[in-house]
Design an enzyme around this catalytic site. Structure first.
Site, PDB file in Angstrom:
ATOM      1  N   LYS A  19       0.840  -1.205   0.000  1.00 31.48           N
ATOM      2  CA  LYS A  19       0.000   0.000   0.000  1.00 31.48           C
ATOM      3  C   LYS A  19       0.876   1.256   0.000  1.00 31.48           C
ATOM      4  O   LYS A  19       0.655   2.181  -0.787  1.00 31.48           O
ATOM      5  CB  LYS A  19      -0.919   0.018   1.244  1.00 31.48           C
ATOM      6  CG  LYS A  19      -1.820  -1.191   1.357  1.00 31.48           C
ATOM      7  CD  LYS A  19      -2.686  -1.161   2.602  1.00 31.48           C
ATOM      8  CE  LYS A  19      -1.950  -1.237   3.915  1.00 31.48           C
ATOM      9  NZ  LYS A  19      -1.249  -2.524   4.167  1.00 31.48           N
ATOM     10  N   ARG A  94      -9.512   1.018   8.805  1.00 36.99           N
ATOM     11  CA  ARG A  94      -9.054  -0.332   9.094  1.00 36.99           C
ATOM     12  C   ARG A  94     -10.124  -1.138   9.823  1.00 36.99           C
ATOM     13  O   ARG A  94      -9.958  -2.333  10.048  1.00 36.99           O
ATOM     14  CB  ARG A  94      -7.842  -0.234   9.997  1.00 36.99           C
ATOM     15  CG  ARG A  94      -6.630  -0.934   9.428  1.00 36.99           C
ATOM     16  CD  ARG A  94      -5.474  -0.552  10.307  1.00 36.99           C
ATOM     17  NE  ARG A  94      -4.305  -1.275  10.053  1.00 36.99           N
ATOM     18  CZ  ARG A  94      -3.266  -0.782   9.390  1.00 36.99           C
ATOM     19  NH1 ARG A  94      -3.313   0.403   8.846  1.00 36.99           N
ATOM     20  NH2 ARG A  94      -2.175  -1.497   9.255  1.00 36.99           N
ATOM     21  N   ARG A 133      11.772  -5.930   4.264  1.00 36.64           N
ATOM     22  CA  ARG A 133      11.617  -4.468   4.177  1.00 36.64           C
ATOM     23  C   ARG A 133      12.720  -3.765   4.962  1.00 36.64           C
ATOM     24  O   ARG A 133      13.075  -4.148   6.072  1.00 36.64           O
ATOM     25  CB  ARG A 133      10.255  -4.042   4.720  1.00 36.64           C
ATOM     26  CG  ARG A 133      10.131  -2.519   4.802  1.00 36.64           C
ATOM     27  CD  ARG A 133       8.725  -2.032   4.923  1.00 36.64           C
ATOM     28  NE  ARG A 133       8.013  -2.597   6.054  1.00 36.64           N
ATOM     29  CZ  ARG A 133       6.701  -2.450   6.239  1.00 36.64           C
ATOM     30  NH1 ARG A 133       5.983  -1.774   5.361  1.00 36.64           N
ATOM     31  NH2 ARG A 133       6.112  -2.984   7.276  1.00 36.64           N
ATOM     32  N   ARG A 166      11.616  -2.034  10.626  1.00 35.11           N
ATOM     33  CA  ARG A 166      10.553  -1.588  11.522  1.00 35.11           C
ATOM     34  C   ARG A 166      10.407  -2.577  12.669  1.00 35.11           C
ATOM     35  O   ARG A 166      10.480  -3.788  12.450  1.00 35.11           O
ATOM     36  CB  ARG A 166       9.238  -1.497  10.735  1.00 35.11           C
ATOM     37  CG  ARG A 166       8.844  -0.067  10.436  1.00 35.11           C
ATOM     38  CD  ARG A 166       7.706   0.061   9.485  1.00 35.11           C
ATOM     39  NE  ARG A 166       6.454  -0.577   9.884  1.00 35.11           N
ATOM     40  CZ  ARG A 166       5.331  -0.498   9.186  1.00 35.11           C
ATOM     41  NH1 ARG A 166       5.304   0.224   8.060  1.00 35.11           N
ATOM     42  NH2 ARG A 166       4.241  -1.106   9.571  1.00 35.11           N
ATOM     43  N   ARG A 177      -0.080  -9.154  13.317  1.00 32.81           N
ATOM     44  CA  ARG A 177      -0.670  -8.134  12.425  1.00 32.81           C
ATOM     45  C   ARG A 177      -1.559  -8.792  11.366  1.00 32.81           C
ATOM     46  O   ARG A 177      -2.600  -8.256  11.008  1.00 32.81           O
ATOM     47  CB  ARG A 177       0.442  -7.314  11.755  1.00 32.81           C
ATOM     48  CG  ARG A 177       1.086  -6.312  12.715  1.00 32.81           C
ATOM     49  CD  ARG A 177       2.392  -5.796  12.184  1.00 32.81           C
ATOM     50  NE  ARG A 177       2.275  -5.058  10.950  1.00 32.81           N
ATOM     51  CZ  ARG A 177       3.294  -4.843  10.105  1.00 32.81           C
ATOM     52  NH1 ARG A 177       4.492  -5.318  10.365  1.00 32.81           N
ATOM     53  NH2 ARG A 177       3.097  -4.143   9.013  1.00 32.81           N
TER      54      ARG A 177
HETATM   55  P1  AP5 Z   1       4.892  -1.606   1.776  1.00 31.67           P
HETATM   56  O1  AP5 Z   1       4.537  -0.765   0.611  1.00 31.67           O
HETATM   57  O2  AP5 Z   1       5.602  -0.980   2.925  1.00 31.67           O
HETATM   58  O3  AP5 Z   1       3.596  -2.409   2.269  1.00 31.67           O
HETATM   59  P2  AP5 Z   1       2.337  -1.908   3.083  1.00 31.67           P
HETATM   60  O4  AP5 Z   1       1.126  -2.604   2.545  1.00 31.67           O
HETATM   61  O5  AP5 Z   1       2.296  -0.427   3.154  1.00 31.67           O
HETATM   62  O6  AP5 Z   1       2.711  -2.571   4.470  1.00 31.67           O
HETATM   63  P3  AP5 Z   1       2.694  -1.984   5.929  1.00 31.67           P
HETATM   64  O7  AP5 Z   1       3.422  -2.984   6.777  1.00 31.67           O
HETATM   65  O8  AP5 Z   1       3.181  -0.583   5.999  1.00 31.67           O
HETATM   66  O9  AP5 Z   1       1.177  -2.025   6.224  1.00 31.67           O
HETATM   67  P4  AP5 Z   1       0.498  -2.026   7.550  1.00 31.67           P
HETATM   68  O10 AP5 Z   1      -0.877  -1.739   7.145  1.00 31.67           O
HETATM   69  O11 AP5 Z   1       0.666  -3.240   8.378  1.00 31.67           O
HETATM   70  O12 AP5 Z   1       1.306  -0.912   8.396  1.00 31.67           O
HETATM   71  P5  AP5 Z   1       0.957   0.578   8.815  1.00 31.67           P
HETATM   72  O13 AP5 Z   1       2.209   1.329   8.844  1.00 31.67           O
HETATM   73  O14 AP5 Z   1      -0.208   1.096   8.069  1.00 31.67           O
HETATM   74  O15 AP5 Z   1       5.754  -2.839   1.221  1.00 31.67           O
HETATM   75  C1  AP5 Z   1       6.284  -3.828   2.079  1.00 31.67           C
HETATM   76  C2  AP5 Z   1       7.646  -4.300   1.521  1.00 31.67           C
HETATM   77  O16 AP5 Z   1       7.488  -4.916   0.241  1.00 31.67           O
HETATM   78  C3  AP5 Z   1       8.641  -3.151   1.270  1.00 31.67           C
HETATM   79  O17 AP5 Z   1       9.909  -3.640   1.560  1.00 31.67           O
HETATM   80  C4  AP5 Z   1       8.519  -2.841  -0.232  1.00 31.67           C
HETATM   81  O18 AP5 Z   1       9.721  -2.347  -0.758  1.00 31.67           O
HETATM   82  C5  AP5 Z   1       8.153  -4.204  -0.812  1.00 31.67           C
HETATM   83  N1  AP5 Z   1       7.189  -4.122  -1.898  1.00 31.67           N
HETATM   84  C6  AP5 Z   1       6.104  -3.311  -1.950  1.00 31.67           C
HETATM   85  N2  AP5 Z   1       5.378  -3.556  -3.048  1.00 31.67           N
HETATM   86  C7  AP5 Z   1       6.002  -4.582  -3.701  1.00 31.67           C
HETATM   87  C8  AP5 Z   1       5.709  -5.305  -4.884  1.00 31.67           C
HETATM   88  N3  AP5 Z   1       4.579  -5.051  -5.586  1.00 31.67           N
HETATM   89  N4  AP5 Z   1       6.549  -6.293  -5.264  1.00 31.67           N
HETATM   90  C9  AP5 Z   1       7.643  -6.581  -4.516  1.00 31.67           C
HETATM   91  N5  AP5 Z   1       7.987  -5.931  -3.378  1.00 31.67           N
HETATM   92  C10 AP5 Z   1       7.160  -4.939  -2.963  1.00 31.67           C
HETATM   93  O19 AP5 Z   1       0.435   0.345  10.320  1.00 31.67           O
HETATM   94  C11 AP5 Z   1       1.304  -0.033  11.350  1.00 31.67           C
HETATM   95  C12 AP5 Z   1       0.543  -0.105  12.656  1.00 31.67           C
HETATM   96  O20 AP5 Z   1      -0.034   1.193  12.960  1.00 31.67           O
HETATM   97  C13 AP5 Z   1      -0.646  -1.056  12.724  1.00 31.67           C
HETATM   98  O21 AP5 Z   1      -0.237  -2.371  13.027  1.00 31.67           O
HETATM   99  C14 AP5 Z   1      -1.478  -0.419  13.846  1.00 31.67           C
HETATM  100  O22 AP5 Z   1      -0.928  -0.700  15.109  1.00 31.67           O
HETATM  101  C15 AP5 Z   1      -1.293   1.070  13.592  1.00 31.67           C
HETATM  102  N6  AP5 Z   1      -2.318   1.624  12.684  1.00 31.67           N
HETATM  103  C16 AP5 Z   1      -2.113   2.137  11.430  1.00 31.67           C
HETATM  104  N7  AP5 Z   1      -3.261   2.554  10.893  1.00 31.67           N
HETATM  105  C17 AP5 Z   1      -4.224   2.295  11.814  1.00 31.67           C
HETATM  106  C18 AP5 Z   1      -5.628   2.485  11.828  1.00 31.67           C
HETATM  107  N8  AP5 Z   1      -6.279   3.011  10.771  1.00 31.67           N
HETATM  108  N9  AP5 Z   1      -6.303   2.122  12.935  1.00 31.67           N
HETATM  109  C19 AP5 Z   1      -5.670   1.598  14.005  1.00 31.67           C
HETATM  110  N10 AP5 Z   1      -4.347   1.374  14.067  1.00 31.67           N
HETATM  111  C20 AP5 Z   1      -3.625   1.726  12.976  1.00 31.67           C
END
Ligand code: AP5
Length: 230
Positions: A19, A94, A133, A166, A177
């Site tokens: 994402k 979410r 990552r 991270r 997660r």
């Molecule tokens: P990346 O693009 O970073 O993936 P992502 O889907 O953004 O993954 P996240 O881990 O950031 O998502 P998340 O939803 O768990 O975390 P968030 O920070 O929102 O890609 C991942 C890896 O793959 C990278 O190394 C990239 O280079 C590689 N890659 C990407 N695309 C690729 C492709 N197509 N092919 C090959 N490689 C690829 O949330 C973290 C925490 O915050 C949550 O656990 C929660 O505690 C809190 N939080 C966040 N939002 C909320 C909410 N709305 N409500 C409550 N708690 C929340």
């Protein structure tokens, strides 16, 4: 690749779906504001406040931060002028309750959600991406050890500093997660399907292929110019 109108989208998918990676590409291509709740929360933690410490306790375990904390931050951010020409919501909503709060706010602001793009990603791919990552602690740029590697191993191309992992990418936290995603977030797919807003893409594809597929969706919905190359 001309944007024809205001574009407000949600990127939905499990941790590791890509994402954040797609949001960065879409921001660059279409001049949209990237609102990542994960990044906003990590910034709050960095500030070291009492509030930040409370948030960290949830995030380090891979649990969701309480809805009201996240919702008020997103709504405030979306009210700023730079959000009016279009927003990519990454990691929000979410839960069903967050989606309902977003709907209320959009109606109040007379804004429209154009599409919810669901990056359907296999668990195997998601785990492999999260374990590889790497992040630049200075500029926040996101890499992957093999899929999207820096020019010099483990060093940021832009800042020249050592990349980090991270805290919540530790294997046990990733497992939790993914469970939290199944329990809390998957429900949103049905929520947006009912509203005819859900568009599915194959999240297992490479970042470039995925970006092209999203551009095709944008074109099919008339959000960008038909003659665009993107
Ligand atoms: P990346 O693009 O970073 O993936 P992502 O889907 O953004 O993954 P996240 O881990 O950031 O998502 P998340 O939803 O768990 O975390 P968030 O920070 O929102 O890609 C991942 C890896 O793959 C990278 O190394 C990239 O280079 C590689 N890659 C990407 N695309 C690729 C492709 N197509 N092919 C090959 N490689 C690829 O949330 C973290 C925490 O915050 C949550 O656990 C929660 O505690 C809190 N939080 C966040 N939002 C909320 C909410 N709305 N409500 C409550 N708690 C929340």
């Amino acid at each position: 690749m001309t944007k024809k109108q205001v574009i407000n989208i949600v990127l939905l998918g499990p941790p590791g779906a890509g994402k954040g990676t797609q949001a960065v590409l879409l921001k660059k291509a279409y001049g949209l504001l990237h609102v990542s709740t994960g990044d906003m929360l990590r910034e709050a933690i960095k500030e070291g406040s009492k509030f930040g410490k409370k948030i960290q306790a949830f995030m380090d375990k891979g649990e969701l931060v309480p809805d009201e904390v996240v919702t008020s931050s997103v709504i405030k951010r979306m009210a700023k002028p730079d959000a009016f020409s279009g927003v990519i919501l990454d990691g929000y909503p979410r839960t069903r309750s967050q989606a309902e709060s977003l709907d209320v706010s959009l109606v109040e602001e007379k804004r429209t959600l154009n599409m919810v793009i669901y990056l359907k990603t296999s668990e195997k791919v998601a785990i492999e991406r999260l374990s590889g990552r790497r992040i630049c602690p200075e500029c926040g740029k996101n890499y992957h050890v093999t899929n999207i590697p820096p020019k010099t191993p483990n060093i940021c191309d832009t800042c020249g500093v050592k990349l980090t992992q991270r805290v919540d990418d530790a294997p046990e936290t990733v497992k939790n997660r993914l469970v939290v995603y199944e329990n809390e977030t998957k429900d949103l797919i049905a929520y947006y399907e009912e509203k005819n807003l859900l568009y599915q893409v194959n999240g297992d594809l490479s970042a470039g292929e995925l970006f092209k597929d999203i551009a095709v969706l944008f074109k099919s919905e008339g959000l960008i110019d038909d003659n665009s190359d993107e």
